[in-house]
Scaffold this active site. Structure first.
Site, PDB file in Angstrom:
ATOM      1  N   LYS A   1     -40.558  -0.263 -18.956  1.00  0.00           N
ATOM      2  CA  LYS A   1     -39.718   0.759 -19.618  1.00  0.00           C
ATOM      3  C   LYS A   1     -40.599   1.855 -20.184  1.00  0.00           C
ATOM      4  CE  LYS A   1     -40.761  -0.148 -24.147  1.00  0.00           C
ATOM      5  NZ  LYS A   1     -41.478   0.767 -25.025  1.00  0.00           N
TER       6      LYS A   1
ATOM      7  N   ASP B   1     -37.431  -5.664 -26.838  1.00  0.00           N
ATOM      8  CA  ASP B   1     -37.319  -4.944 -25.553  1.00  0.00           C
ATOM      9  C   ASP B   1     -36.798  -5.816 -24.416  1.00  0.00           C
ATOM     10  OD1 ASP B   1     -38.439  -2.730 -26.807  1.00  0.00           O
ATOM     11  OD2 ASP B   1     -40.471  -3.157 -26.102  1.00  0.00           O
TER      12      ASP B   1
HETATM   13  P1  ATP Z   1     -45.029  -4.383 -27.189  1.00  0.00           P
HETATM   14  O1  ATP Z   1     -44.715  -2.921 -27.243  1.00  0.00           O
HETATM   15  O2  ATP Z   1     -43.811  -5.282 -27.217  1.00  0.00           O
HETATM   16  O3  ATP Z   1     -46.171  -4.846 -28.076  1.00  0.00           O
HETATM   17  P2  ATP Z   1     -46.484  -3.839 -24.812  1.00  0.00           P
HETATM   18  O4  ATP Z   1     -45.687  -3.289 -23.701  1.00  0.00           O
HETATM   19  O5  ATP Z   1     -47.363  -2.880 -25.546  1.00  0.00           O
HETATM   20  O6  ATP Z   1     -45.530  -4.640 -25.736  1.00  0.00           O
HETATM   21  P3  ATP Z   1     -47.121  -6.294 -23.456  1.00  0.00           P
HETATM   22  O7  ATP Z   1     -47.814  -6.135 -22.154  1.00  0.00           O
HETATM   23  O8  ATP Z   1     -45.690  -6.659 -23.432  1.00  0.00           O
HETATM   24  O9  ATP Z   1     -47.400  -4.996 -24.297  1.00  0.00           O
HETATM   25  O10 ATP Z   1     -47.951  -7.389 -24.272  1.00  0.00           O
HETATM   26  C1  ATP Z   1     -48.060  -7.442 -25.668  1.00  0.00           C
HETATM   27  C2  ATP Z   1     -48.797  -8.752 -26.015  1.00  0.00           C
HETATM   28  O11 ATP Z   1     -47.948  -9.856 -25.708  1.00  0.00           O
HETATM   29  C3  ATP Z   1     -50.057  -8.989 -25.192  1.00  0.00           C
HETATM   30  O12 ATP Z   1     -51.182  -8.441 -25.807  1.00  0.00           O
HETATM   31  C4  ATP Z   1     -50.126 -10.500 -25.070  1.00  0.00           C
HETATM   32  O13 ATP Z   1     -50.933 -11.057 -26.097  1.00  0.00           O
HETATM   33  C5  ATP Z   1     -48.710 -11.000 -25.312  1.00  0.00           C
HETATM   34  N1  ATP Z   1     -48.038 -11.604 -24.113  1.00  0.00           N
HETATM   35  C6  ATP Z   1     -47.330 -12.737 -24.094  1.00  0.00           C
HETATM   36  N2  ATP Z   1     -46.840 -12.987 -22.879  1.00  0.00           N
HETATM   37  C7  ATP Z   1     -47.225 -11.991 -22.072  1.00  0.00           C
HETATM   38  C8  ATP Z   1     -46.998 -11.685 -20.692  1.00  0.00           C
HETATM   39  N3  ATP Z   1     -46.277 -12.478 -19.894  1.00  0.00           N
HETATM   40  N4  ATP Z   1     -47.537 -10.547 -20.213  1.00  0.00           N
HETATM   41  C9  ATP Z   1     -48.254  -9.729 -21.026  1.00  0.00           C
HETATM   42  N5  ATP Z   1     -48.509  -9.987 -22.328  1.00  0.00           N
HETATM   43  C10 ATP Z   1     -47.996 -11.086 -22.865  1.00  0.00           C
END
Ligand code: ATP
Length: 300
Positions: A10, A140
């Protein structure tokens, strides 16, 4: 038997933030938009939970947690609990969504796991109940089920589809170094101690999305967290200026960053902007939106 489900990244076309509530969450008025960058989760019945992970060369696979710390496993456990099952599964993920990039890759994996396991286990969970489980996993996750373009309220978990007549083209520039979402919110709190409780609404977007005109959308994009993200990472400000100088209609930080996205007039323009940015940035992607939420892929 295996089931593979694809779920999109997203971006936020509008991210309005209000002062933190008593429970610590910030109220949001956001407009989510699903773009053609996906994670695929394949579920196979197994004796124990496991999370083998593979992905595009630019994805930092080492920072994806294994086993029960992986949000896809938490999704599976919640679904099993909801149906009184003691089943487990191997959840193999192919990631194209950057980790900790502000594009909700973990949320996409959780949504994909819910849909894949619901199919694998034959539990037939109604959509409204899947959305309720998703909202317990993260703000999200419901949107990753829904896809398209949608209004998000509450802490982002209450989603409602929005009319979007555009076929928008984006250049996406992930950062080699992640930016913690809580750190960006903490910095926003420090920068704006008198922020109103009510987040700013997204009125301008309604018309822009209906017309499908990129210039209208460019003028309506809004991210309250951008100032905080750029303050923590001034290189993001320079990147946005560079992308706009290369011909993007508008660049902005995606969610809490550090990924930056650039709206372009069309596919050709997006490729030109991407080529201009590629000289200085190792990873520059192009994507279009809106695309579908988590969906089962046909057998290979
Ligand atoms: P948010 O904005 O919700 O923090 P984001 O899009 O910036 O999310 P994500 O890639 O969703 O970042 O990952 C955030 C954190 O979630 C990662 O640093 C990791 O520690 C944890 N995590 C748990 N499961 C997963 C997964 N399946 N894929 C990626 N990260 C994961």
């Amino acid at each position: 038997m295996s089931i593979t489900v694809r779920a999109p990244a997203k971006i936020n076309l509008h991210l309005g933030v209000g002062a933190a509530r008593e429970d610590g969450f910030h109220p949001l008025v956001t407009v989510y938009h699903a773009i053609s960058l996906y994670d695929d989760v394949t579920a196979v019945a197994a004796e124990a939970w496991s999370t083998p992970v593979d992905g595009a060369a630019y994805v930092d696979l080492a920072s994806v947690p294994a086993g029960e710390d992986n949000i896809a496993v938490r999704a599976g456990q919640l679904l099993a609990q909801r149906h009184g099952l003691s089943r487990r599964a191997a959840l193999s993920t192919y990631k194209s969504i950057p980790v900790a990039g502000g594009m909700a890759g973990g949320s996409a994996d959780a949504a994909a796991a819910l849909v894949a396991l619901d199919r694998l286990w034959g539990t037939g969970t109604p959509d409204d109940q899947l959305l309720a489980l998703a909202s317990r996993l993260g703000s999200d996750v419901p949107f990753a089920l829904l896809g398209g373009t949608a209004l998000g309220t509450g802490r982002g978990e209450i989603v409602e589809p929005w009319e979007d007549n555009g076929a928008w083209w984006w250049v996406v520039v992930p950062s080699e170094v992640g930016l913690s979402t809580p750190a960006v919110y903490r910095h926003w709190d420090a920068l704006f101690p008198d922020a109103p409780a009510e987040p700013p609404p997204a009125h301008r977007l309604v018309g822009a999305l209906k017309t499908g005109e990129p210039l209208r959308l460019a003028a309506a994009l809004h991210n309250d967290l951008e100032a905080a993200a750029i303050d923590l990472r001034p290189d993001l400000g320079a990147l946005i200026e560079k992308g706009q100088a290369e011909g993007a209609l508008r660049g902005l930080v995606s969610g809490s960053g550090p990924t930056c996205v650039f709206l372009c007039a069309g596919a050709e323009e997006a490729r030109a902007v991407a080529a201009g940015l590629a000289a200085e940035h190792p990873v520059v992607l192009t994507a279009h939106g809106p695309v579908a939420g988590a969906h089962v892929l046909p057998d290979a």
